[in-house]
Design an enzyme around this catalytic site. Sequence first.
Site, PDB file in Angstrom:
ATOM      1  N   HIS A   5      -8.009  -8.986  -2.795  1.00 49.03           N
ATOM      2  CA  HIS A   5      -7.132  -9.176  -3.930  1.00 49.03           C
ATOM      3  C   HIS A   5      -5.878  -8.577  -4.034  1.00 49.03           C
ATOM      4  O   HIS A   5      -5.635  -7.888  -3.142  1.00 49.03           O
ATOM      5  CB  HIS A   5      -8.109  -8.363  -5.329  1.00 49.03           C
ATOM      6  CG  HIS A   5      -8.091  -6.947  -5.137  1.00 49.03           C
ATOM      7  ND1 HIS A   5      -9.255  -6.321  -4.489  1.00 49.03           N
ATOM      8  CD2 HIS A   5      -7.150  -6.125  -5.394  1.00 49.03           C
ATOM      9  CE1 HIS A   5      -8.862  -4.833  -4.434  1.00 49.03           C
ATOM     10  NE2 HIS A   5      -7.623  -4.567  -5.157  1.00 49.03           N
ATOM     11  N   ARG A   9       0.263  -3.769 -11.732  1.00 51.32           N
ATOM     12  CA  ARG A   9       0.219  -2.910 -13.008  1.00 51.32           C
ATOM     13  C   ARG A   9       0.760  -3.598 -14.239  1.00 51.32           C
ATOM     14  O   ARG A   9       1.705  -4.315 -13.906  1.00 51.32           O
ATOM     15  CB  ARG A   9       1.112  -1.721 -12.599  1.00 51.32           C
ATOM     16  CG  ARG A   9       0.717  -0.495 -11.624  1.00 51.32           C
ATOM     17  CD  ARG A   9       1.306   0.456 -11.596  1.00 51.32           C
ATOM     18  NE  ARG A   9       1.138   1.389 -10.413  1.00 51.32           N
ATOM     19  CZ  ARG A   9      -0.273   1.854  -9.989  1.00 51.32           C
ATOM     20  NH1 ARG A   9      -1.125   1.570 -10.643  1.00 51.32           N
ATOM     21  NH2 ARG A   9       0.094   2.445  -8.708  1.00 51.32           N
ATOM     22  N   GLU A  62      -6.243  -7.978  -9.567  1.00 53.88           N
ATOM     23  CA  GLU A  62      -6.623  -6.885 -10.162  1.00 53.88           C
ATOM     24  C   GLU A  62      -5.453  -6.534 -11.150  1.00 53.88           C
ATOM     25  O   GLU A  62      -4.512  -6.307 -10.516  1.00 53.88           O
ATOM     26  CB  GLU A  62      -6.839  -5.888  -9.388  1.00 53.88           C
ATOM     27  CG  GLU A  62      -7.204  -4.462  -9.905  1.00 53.88           C
ATOM     28  CD  GLU A  62      -7.348  -3.475  -8.804  1.00 53.88           C
ATOM     29  OE1 GLU A  62      -7.051  -2.393  -9.262  1.00 53.88           O
ATOM     30  OE2 GLU A  62      -7.860  -3.783  -7.631  1.00 53.88           O
ATOM     31  N   ASN A  66      -2.741   1.696 -16.866  1.00 52.62           N
ATOM     32  CA  ASN A  66      -2.875   3.176 -17.019  1.00 52.62           C
ATOM     33  C   ASN A  66      -3.060   3.400 -18.474  1.00 52.62           C
ATOM     34  O   ASN A  66      -2.183   2.972 -19.175  1.00 52.62           O
ATOM     35  CB  ASN A  66      -2.008   3.881 -16.079  1.00 52.62           C
ATOM     36  CG  ASN A  66      -2.040   3.544 -14.510  1.00 52.62           C
ATOM     37  OD1 ASN A  66      -3.179   3.386 -14.184  1.00 52.62           O
ATOM     38  ND2 ASN A  66      -1.245   3.064 -13.946  1.00 52.62           N
ATOM     39  N   HIS A  81       5.620 -12.015  -4.708  1.00 54.05           N
ATOM     40  CA  HIS A  81       5.120 -12.771  -5.738  1.00 54.05           C
ATOM     41  C   HIS A  81       3.595 -13.209  -5.356  1.00 54.05           C
ATOM     42  O   HIS A  81       3.031 -12.836  -4.379  1.00 54.05           O
ATOM     43  CB  HIS A  81       5.827 -13.998  -5.983  1.00 54.05           C
ATOM     44  CG  HIS A  81       5.745 -14.930  -4.710  1.00 54.05           C
ATOM     45  ND1 HIS A  81       6.707 -14.939  -3.603  1.00 54.05           N
ATOM     46  CD2 HIS A  81       4.909 -15.864  -4.343  1.00 54.05           C
ATOM     47  CE1 HIS A  81       6.362 -15.841  -2.726  1.00 54.05           C
ATOM     48  NE2 HIS A  81       5.439 -16.542  -3.118  1.00 54.05           N
ATOM     49  N   GLU A 124       4.207 -17.813  -8.430  1.00 55.18           N
ATOM     50  CA  GLU A 124       4.975 -18.973  -7.689  1.00 55.18           C
ATOM     51  C   GLU A 124       3.695 -20.146  -8.058  1.00 55.18           C
ATOM     52  O   GLU A 124       2.492 -19.905  -7.830  1.00 55.18           O
ATOM     53  CB  GLU A 124       4.967 -19.206  -6.204  1.00 55.18           C
ATOM     54  CG  GLU A 124       5.433 -20.447  -5.518  1.00 55.18           C
ATOM     55  CD  GLU A 124       5.410 -20.392  -3.957  1.00 55.18           C
ATOM     56  OE1 GLU A 124       6.000 -21.102  -3.640  1.00 55.18           O
ATOM     57  OE2 GLU A 124       4.801 -19.369  -3.458  1.00 55.18           O
TER      58      GLU A 124
END
Length: 147
Positions: A5, A9, A62, A66, A81, A124
């Site tokens: 993966h 964030r 993922e 936070n 990217h 992209e």
Amino acid sequence: MQYLHTMIRISDIDESLHFFCDLLGMKEVRRRESEKGRFTLIFLAADEDEQRSSELRSPELELTWNWDPEELTKDARNFGHLAYRVDNIHDTCQKLMDNGVTINRPPRDGHMAFVKSPDGISIELLQKGEALEPSEPWASMENTGSW
């Protein structure tokens, strides 16, 4: 070795899920919350990768949120990217644009475009198969910002 993966964030779960799921068509495949670590992990799979995701937990995106406030800069490009193949790049870009997403690099060639997620992650988009015939508004649209 096997690709699993990419983690990015995010600053707003709802805004990010709207972009990746509602607009790009990805599916949330699982979610994990850590009270001790004070974070939420949301794993997404592209529609054509959903079966592999359930079997192998890859390939996935993922999203990491936070719980404590954190400033994420929109200009950060510390990992490059994400790239996704789409069935119709013109339709995908039109849907994104109709929903307020800036097309930073339009698909003038009928093959490639770049947009950014709500947190400034460069995405992209590549046309599946052969490039589509160039058409308006894409053929004459200028680049906007960075990607």
